[in-house]
Design an enzyme around this catalytic site. Structure first.
Site, PDB file in Angstrom:
ATOM      1  N   SER A 270       0.834  -1.203   0.000  1.00 21.67           N
ATOM      2  CA  SER A 270       0.000   0.000   0.000  1.00 21.67           C
ATOM      3  C   SER A 270       0.866   1.249   0.000  1.00 21.67           C
ATOM      4  O   SER A 270       2.078   1.186   0.199  1.00 21.67           O
ATOM      5  CB  SER A 270      -0.892   0.017   1.238  1.00 21.67           C
ATOM      6  OG  SER A 270      -0.080   0.268   2.376  1.00 21.67           O
ATOM      7  N   LYS A 271       0.198   2.372  -0.213  1.00 22.72           N
ATOM      8  CA  LYS A 271       0.905   3.653  -0.203  1.00 22.72           C
ATOM      9  C   LYS A 271       1.585   3.861   1.152  1.00 22.72           C
ATOM     10  O   LYS A 271       2.684   4.368   1.231  1.00 22.72           O
ATOM     11  CB  LYS A 271      -0.113   4.767  -0.463  1.00 22.72           C
ATOM     12  CG  LYS A 271       0.479   6.165  -0.367  1.00 22.72           C
ATOM     13  CD  LYS A 271      -0.503   7.209  -0.860  1.00 22.72           C
ATOM     14  CE  LYS A 271       0.117   8.577  -0.929  1.00 22.72           C
ATOM     15  NZ  LYS A 271       0.356   9.199   0.370  1.00 22.72           N
ATOM     16  N   ARG A 272       0.895   3.416   2.191  1.00 23.52           N
ATOM     17  CA  ARG A 272       1.455   3.574   3.538  1.00 23.52           C
ATOM     18  C   ARG A 272       2.794   2.851   3.689  1.00 23.52           C
ATOM     19  O   ARG A 272       3.724   3.347   4.303  1.00 23.52           O
ATOM     20  CB  ARG A 272       0.462   3.078   4.595  1.00 23.52           C
ATOM     21  CG  ARG A 272       0.167   4.127   5.644  1.00 23.52           C
ATOM     22  CD  ARG A 272      -0.918   3.681   6.608  1.00 23.52           C
ATOM     23  NE  ARG A 272      -2.057   3.083   5.931  1.00 23.52           N
ATOM     24  CZ  ARG A 272      -2.513   1.857   6.152  1.00 23.52           C
ATOM     25  NH1 ARG A 272      -1.915   1.086   7.033  1.00 23.52           N
ATOM     26  NH2 ARG A 272      -3.568   1.402   5.514  1.00 23.52           N
TER      27      ARG A 272
END
Ligand code: GLU
Length: 512
Positions: A270-272
């Site tokens: 994910s972007k996280r």
């Protein structure tokens, strides 16, 4: 089915920047189309207006273009007709009027029905089920018998509600206890019992189709032969298979691609994860003007598109040989959809950088010089000449993963150093140091300032004086470069020339 012309599509929803997993899906579609002499389409699935993000579509088009995998047909297609191709429009919101008739057709053939349950009523049913210990209530072939719909209400009642303009949705009528089977190119045979499937909404109250109806209707209308998409759509595939059957249409072949996993293998990338571990998960930088939401991209990080594409191709597939470096054209030849892994592909940023390093080395001298000059411009550096640029770049290529590395570590080639590494100064810039460089400068002046003669003069000097390399070498480096890191100092001196070298030595003597 075997003889159908190959037509594949990438069908993203414009809900934000395109994740690199999406780019890989587009890439695999593109490779499959090209190796089969087929067409690659880009269709935008924007039926969910609530999730629509302005700018996302333009981002997708630009990202594919940067990767060199622009569509042949559809949104962003460069040739064909102005509309993007014979099946225009390719944006589902613009195709809205077409879907209604298909939903009606399913109602007429008893494969779908009107449902009048209000959101409040549905919430109440869900809440009651939850209280009774069932947190996953579904509108399905069992529960539908006690809901307010075309199957439980009389024909007159339905007609009255419709003419009174009462809000409704159209749901698929899932058969009871039937095995739905299809062969997935990657997963093999997939079989699901309809008792595990729900009566999904096909057409919403606002007349907009849901993803399922629009996706199947458009894939049929656009003559898509193979549906190649992410694994997250696998649970939807049995419904799609049924819809093809209900309509009496030829079903495309399916291939569901493995997920991209976090570097530790625990869950979807994910972007996280990217933010936390310091790497981009998007192809290009992104900024949403409304929300100020931003994301960083591979392009701006200095990756070459061919390296990014090569790296993506290997996330889920490999040729089964030792070859790892592929151009897009080579990928078209070697890629094999049947050999795509079932298991998720672990992302490794170090490997991504390695791919860039390899492609950096593979670039033609003139292409490399071109990107070098672009990067220099970005850094506000003035390059005296192409010959100078070429030499400066080559000097710093050894360890470079990005073309920018050859500049970041080489600023002293372009400008005289204004600071000197304090740790080295403290240790090496002794009381004798100014004497060393002054004497060396005089000796160097008698050479032709080629790398070899400078080095030779330096060696002779050390031998004559009986000095050790470690005593004088760092002093010379410090005076010329301000640091002791980097390539051969004689190569640097040759590059910057006699005048600059002498000026720097003098400056070091007077300031240090
Ligand atoms: N609109 C879906 C998405 O956003 C497309 C899924 C499919 O390819 O069928 O990924």
């Amino acid at each position: 089915m075997k003889n159908r012309p190959v037509r594949v599509r990438f069908a993203p929803s414009p809900t934000g920047p395109l994740h690199m997993g999406g780019v890989r899906t587009a890439l695999y579609n593109y490779l499959f189309a090209k190796q089969n002499g087929g067409d690659f389409l880009l269709r935008v699935e924007d039926t969910d207006q609530a999730r629509f993000v302005p700018g996302a579509e333009a981002y997708i088009v630009e990202a594919l273009k940067w990767c060199g995998i622009s569509p042949d047909e559809g949104i962003g297609a460069e040739d064909k007709m102005a509309q993007g191709g014979p099946h225009a429009p390719y944006r589902q919101s613009e195709r809205k009027p077409m879907y209604r008739a298909y939903a009606d057709q399913l109602i007429a053939s008893s494969h779908a029905y009107y449902a009048f349950d209000t959101p409040v009523e549905l919430d109440a049913v869900r809440e009651r089920a939850k209280q009774a210990g069932n947190p996953n209530w579904q509108y399905n072939s069992i529960t539908r018998t006690s809901m307010k719909n075309g199957l439980t209400l009389s024909e007159d009642d339905v007609a009255r509600r419709l003419s009174a303009g009462e809000p409704y949705v159209i749901r698929v009528k899932m058969p009871r206890n039937e095995e739905v089977k299809f062969e997935d190119r990657i997963r093999g045979w997939v079989s699901v019992n309809t008792m595990n499937l729900d009566d999904k909404v096909l057409l919403k109250g606002d007349g907009m189709p849901t993803y399922h109806l629009a996706n199947v209707v458009d894939d049929h209308a656009m003559e898509i032969s193979h549906v190649i998409r992410g694994e997250e759509w696998l649970p939807s595939a049995p419904l799609h298979v049924l819809l093809y059957r209900f309509f009496g249409w030829e079903q495309p072949e399916f291939a569901h691609l493995p997920l991209l996993l976090r570097p530790d293998g625990n869950g979807k990338l994910s972007k996280r994860d990217g933010d936390r571990l310091g790497f981009p998960v998007f192809p290009l930088d992104w900024k949403n003007e409304d929300t100020n939401d931003t994301a960083s991209g591979y392009r701006e990080r200095g990756f070459y598109p061919q390296a990014f594409v090569n790296m993506l191709a290997f996330l889920g597939w490999n040729p089964g040989t030792h070859q790892e470096i592929f151009s897009l054209d080579q990928l078209i030849i070697s890629f094999n959809l049947n050999k795509v892994n079932k298991a998720g592909a672990r992302f490794d940023f170090e490997k991504a950088k390695w791919f860039n390093q390899q492609h950096l080395r593979l670039l033609s001298a003139s292409d490399r010089l071109h990107t070098y000059k672009q990067e220099a411009l970005l850094r506000g550096l003035t390059i005296p000449s192409d010959v100078f640029a070429q030499k400066a770049m080559n000097l710093f290529m050894d360890r470079a993963e990005f073309i920018g590395d050859t500049l970041d570590e080489a600023l002293y080639v372009f400008t005289d150093p204004t600071s000197f590494d304090p740790a080295v100064c403290a240790k090496k810039w002794t009381a004798e140091a100014p004497g060393y460089v002054e004497e060396l400068s005089a000796l160097f002046a008698r050479t032709d300032y080629s790398e070899a003669t400078l080095e030779e003069a330096f060696k002779v000097y050390l031998a004559d004086k009986g000095y050790g390399f470690g005593q004088v070498g760092p002093v010379l480096r410090l005076a010329i470069a301000g640091t002791t890191q980097g390539p051969s100092i004689f190569a640097v001196m040759h590059l910057i020339g006699k005048e600059a070298s002498e000026r720097r030595i003098l400056h070091a003597i007077t300031t240090l």
